[in-house]
Scaffold this active site. Structure first.
Site, PDB file in Angstrom:
ATOM      1  N   GLU A  33      46.517  25.679  91.321  1.00 31.36           N
ATOM      2  CA  GLU A  33      47.056  27.016  91.063  1.00 31.36           C
ATOM      3  C   GLU A  33      46.992  27.896  92.298  1.00 31.36           C
ATOM      4  O   GLU A  33      46.156  27.706  93.178  1.00 31.36           O
ATOM      5  CB  GLU A  33      46.321  27.675  89.896  1.00 31.36           C
ATOM      6  CG  GLU A  33      44.884  28.033  90.170  1.00 31.36           C
ATOM      7  CD  GLU A  33      44.224  28.699  88.955  1.00 31.36           C
ATOM      8  OE1 GLU A  33      43.883  27.978  88.005  1.00 31.36           O
ATOM      9  OE2 GLU A  33      44.020  29.927  88.977  1.00 31.36           O
TER      10      GLU A  33
ATOM     11  N   CYS B 172      47.040  33.940  97.348  1.00 32.83           N
ATOM     12  CA  CYS B 172      45.737  33.266  97.288  1.00 32.83           C
ATOM     13  C   CYS B 172      46.005  31.795  97.012  1.00 32.83           C
ATOM     14  O   CYS B 172      46.625  31.445  96.005  1.00 32.83           O
ATOM     15  CB  CYS B 172      44.911  33.878  96.162  1.00 32.83           C
ATOM     16  SG  CYS B 172      43.370  33.000  95.850  1.00 32.83           S
TER      17      CYS B 172
ATOM     18  N   CYS C  46      36.549  21.023  93.080  1.00 33.27           N
ATOM     19  CA  CYS C  46      35.581  21.431  94.106  1.00 33.27           C
ATOM     20  C   CYS C  46      34.269  20.728  93.799  1.00 33.27           C
ATOM     21  O   CYS C  46      33.956  20.465  92.643  1.00 33.27           O
ATOM     22  CB  CYS C  46      35.394  22.946  94.038  1.00 33.27           C
ATOM     23  SG  CYS C  46      34.276  23.623  95.290  1.00 33.27           S
TER      24      CYS C  46
ATOM     25  N   CYS D  77      29.217  25.819  91.962  1.00 30.56           N
ATOM     26  CA  CYS D  77      28.778  27.187  91.629  1.00 30.56           C
ATOM     27  C   CYS D  77      28.844  27.379  90.111  1.00 30.56           C
ATOM     28  O   CYS D  77      29.830  27.007  89.473  1.00 30.56           O
ATOM     29  CB  CYS D  77      29.623  28.236  92.347  1.00 30.56           C
ATOM     30  SG  CYS D  77      29.456  28.136  94.136  1.00 30.56           S
TER      31      CYS D  77
ATOM     32  N   CYS E 256      31.879  29.245  88.211  1.00 32.48           N
ATOM     33  CA  CYS E 256      33.237  28.993  88.698  1.00 32.48           C
ATOM     34  C   CYS E 256      33.911  27.861  87.926  1.00 32.48           C
ATOM     35  O   CYS E 256      33.338  26.781  87.771  1.00 32.48           O
ATOM     36  CB  CYS E 256      33.183  28.666  90.188  1.00 32.48           C
ATOM     37  SG  CYS E 256      34.797  28.287  90.879  1.00 32.48           S
TER      38      CYS E 256
ATOM     39  N   CYS F 215      40.366  32.125  89.277  1.00 35.07           N
ATOM     40  CA  CYS F 215      39.367  31.176  89.762  1.00 35.07           C
ATOM     41  C   CYS F 215      39.413  29.829  89.027  1.00 35.07           C
ATOM     42  O   CYS F 215      38.414  29.346  88.502  1.00 35.07           O
ATOM     43  CB  CYS F 215      37.965  31.738  89.661  1.00 35.07           C
ATOM     44  SG  CYS F 215      37.815  33.409  90.277  1.00 35.07           S
TER      45      CYS F 215
HETATM   46  N1  SAH Z   1      34.770  27.939  97.895  1.00 41.15           N
HETATM   47  C1  SAH Z   1      35.032  29.280  98.363  1.00 41.15           C
HETATM   48  C2  SAH Z   1      36.198  29.931  97.626  1.00 41.15           C
HETATM   49  C3  SAH Z   1      35.873  30.177  96.193  1.00 41.15           C
HETATM   50  S1  SAH Z   1      36.799  31.316  95.230  1.00 41.15           S
HETATM   51  C4  SAH Z   1      33.776  30.111  98.226  1.00 41.15           C
HETATM   52  O1  SAH Z   1      32.816  29.646  97.623  1.00 41.15           O
HETATM   53  O2  SAH Z   1      33.749  31.216  98.738  1.00 41.15           O
HETATM   54  C5  SAH Z   1      36.555  32.914  95.895  1.00 41.15           C
HETATM   55  C6  SAH Z   1      35.404  33.748  95.331  1.00 41.15           C
HETATM   56  O3  SAH Z   1      35.450  33.883  93.913  1.00 41.15           O
HETATM   57  C7  SAH Z   1      34.044  33.177  95.659  1.00 41.15           C
HETATM   58  O4  SAH Z   1      33.206  34.206  96.103  1.00 41.15           O
HETATM   59  C8  SAH Z   1      33.596  32.643  94.331  1.00 41.15           C
HETATM   60  O5  SAH Z   1      32.209  32.509  94.272  1.00 41.15           O
HETATM   61  C9  SAH Z   1      34.150  33.672  93.391  1.00 41.15           C
HETATM   62  N2  SAH Z   1      34.278  33.241  91.999  1.00 41.15           N
HETATM   63  C10 SAH Z   1      34.588  32.026  91.509  1.00 41.15           C
HETATM   64  N3  SAH Z   1      34.609  32.029  90.165  1.00 41.15           N
HETATM   65  C11 SAH Z   1      34.322  33.282  89.795  1.00 41.15           C
HETATM   66  C12 SAH Z   1      34.198  33.935  88.524  1.00 41.15           C
HETATM   67  N4  SAH Z   1      34.388  33.257  87.375  1.00 41.15           N
HETATM   68  N5  SAH Z   1      33.886  35.243  88.513  1.00 41.15           N
HETATM   69  C13 SAH Z   1      33.715  35.927  89.670  1.00 41.15           C
HETATM   70  N6  SAH Z   1      33.822  35.383  90.880  1.00 41.15           N
HETATM   71  C14 SAH Z   1      34.109  34.071  90.949  1.00 41.15           C
END
Ligand code: SAH
Length: 355
Positions: A91, A104, A111, A115, A118, A338
């Protein structure tokens, strides 16, 4: 099949020379692929049929296929679902701001960083995206909207620094004057904090903006949200961030996803102030904090704090001289962000997201 769009202009030159062609053909073909954004060889009208046939026997020029576009009625944000040549689905998001159009994009299918809040990581990593597939998301979005993309954020699914070679090739190609020629200053990469790769990116000085997913002011809390915190401590990450700033002069962003009862209290805000101040005091760092109220995913029970709580957190940072913003939610009426849209799509289509 290999894709011609994965080749930088110099590699395209080499390929064509090996085929006995003149080097200037490379520039012509590169322009078709990366400026005119064509999808078929027969659109390359100044290239002979013979050469097109020989190339197409080995290389595809297919773009990711657009399978769904959702448009927000609130703010015009568009969310795209793309299918890659091998069937994998990713996406991307297109957003309209006052200062231009932002896209974006995803850097991987899934991934492996894990986290906890996520959606992109729930089934692990399927594979890396190639540079051409990263470009292809932007090209398709530009073809659909008819508008030029001004800013790019690599904040979709995936950890870009876990796919370093393809990611940096993408940066070179998207900023190439023979392509869309997007200024590197308008590109932001977000990372969960892969220390050696942050340093490498600083040394290679791509001039892009770095955002670090911090999410907690200490290792203990960070570990509850991000497994990568077990590998790299803040005492390693923060110097790498300073190093990036020193090398590039680019203001760094700290992303902080705010989760109720986990990292949203006054105590954490004060600890964050301390952490950032210790870096700013030596004049070594210009930065700001972007607070992201967590987007709850149905597979986990993290909660978004009340707006007032997030604002209180922001005010503590600001009162202490740290610039802080709360991320505005875009396209809230068209499914969460996300990686959630992709999962919803796969579920309704009855496709196993691991496949
Ligand atoms: N792998 C990269 C890009 C991730 S997405 C990274 O870790 O930075 C971009 C941002 O969105 C990151 O800060 C990630 O931690 C955050 N993110 C992902 N899922 C989320 C969610 N459900 N709520 C809030 N932030 C989220």
């Amino acid at each position: 099949m290999k894709n011609l769009r994965d080749l930088e202009i110099n590699d395209l030159k080499k390929l064509l020379e090996e085929m006995g062609e003149k080097p200037f053909r490379a520039k012509q073909i590169y322009t078709w692929l990366h400026q005119n954004l064509v999808e078929h060889y027969d659109e390359m009208t100044n290239i002979s049929k013979g050469l097109r046939d020989r190339l197409s026997a080995e290389y595809s020029v297919a773009l990711p296929e657009t399978v769904e576009v959702l448009t927000s009625k609130i703010d015009g944000t568009k969310k795209f679902i793309f299918r890659m040549q091998d069937g994998h689905v990713i996406e991307s998001v297109w957003m309209e701001y006052q200062h231009g159009h932002s896209v974006c994009i995803s850097s991987q299918v899934g991934c492996r960083m894990g986290c906890k809040f996520c959606a992109s990581t729930l089934d692990g990593l399927a594979r890396n995206l190639t540079s051409g597939e990263m470009l292809g998301q932007i090209y398709q979005i530009q073809r659909t909207t008819g508008a030029r993309v001004d800013n790019i954020v690599i904040m979709g699914s995936g950890e870009p620094l876990d796919n370093y070679d393809e990611f940096t090739r993408f940066i070179r190609m998207i900023s190439d004057e023979n392509g869309l020629h997007i200024s590197r200053r308008n590109i932001t990469i977000s990372t969960c904090g892969l220390v050696p790769k942050i340093r490498q990116l600083a040394d290679e000085n791509y001039g892009i903006t770095l955002a670090l997913s911090l999410h907690a002011p200490n290792d203990e809390t960070r570990k509850t949200l991000m497994p990568i915190a077990n590998k790299y401590s803040l005492s390693e990450i923060m110097p790498a961030i300073e190093y990036y700033f020193e090398k590039t002069g680019r203001r760094v962003t700290f992303e902080y996803s705010v989760v109720e009862g986990v990292n949203d209290n006054k105590a954490e805000a004060m600890e964050l102030v301390k952490l950032i101040r210790s870096m700013k005091n030596g004049g070594k760092l210009q930065c700001h904090v972007n607070l992201i109220p967590v987007n709850p995913i149905k597979e986990r029970d993290w909660k978004r704090p009340d707006r007032t709580k997030v604002e209180a957190f922001q005010h503590i940072l600001e009162r202490n001289g740290i610039a802080a913003t709360i991320r505005r939610e875009m396209g809230s009426d068209i499914s969460g962000s996300c990686g959630q849209l992709r999962r919803d799509y796969l579920e309704t289509e009855g496709i196993d997201s691991k496949a």
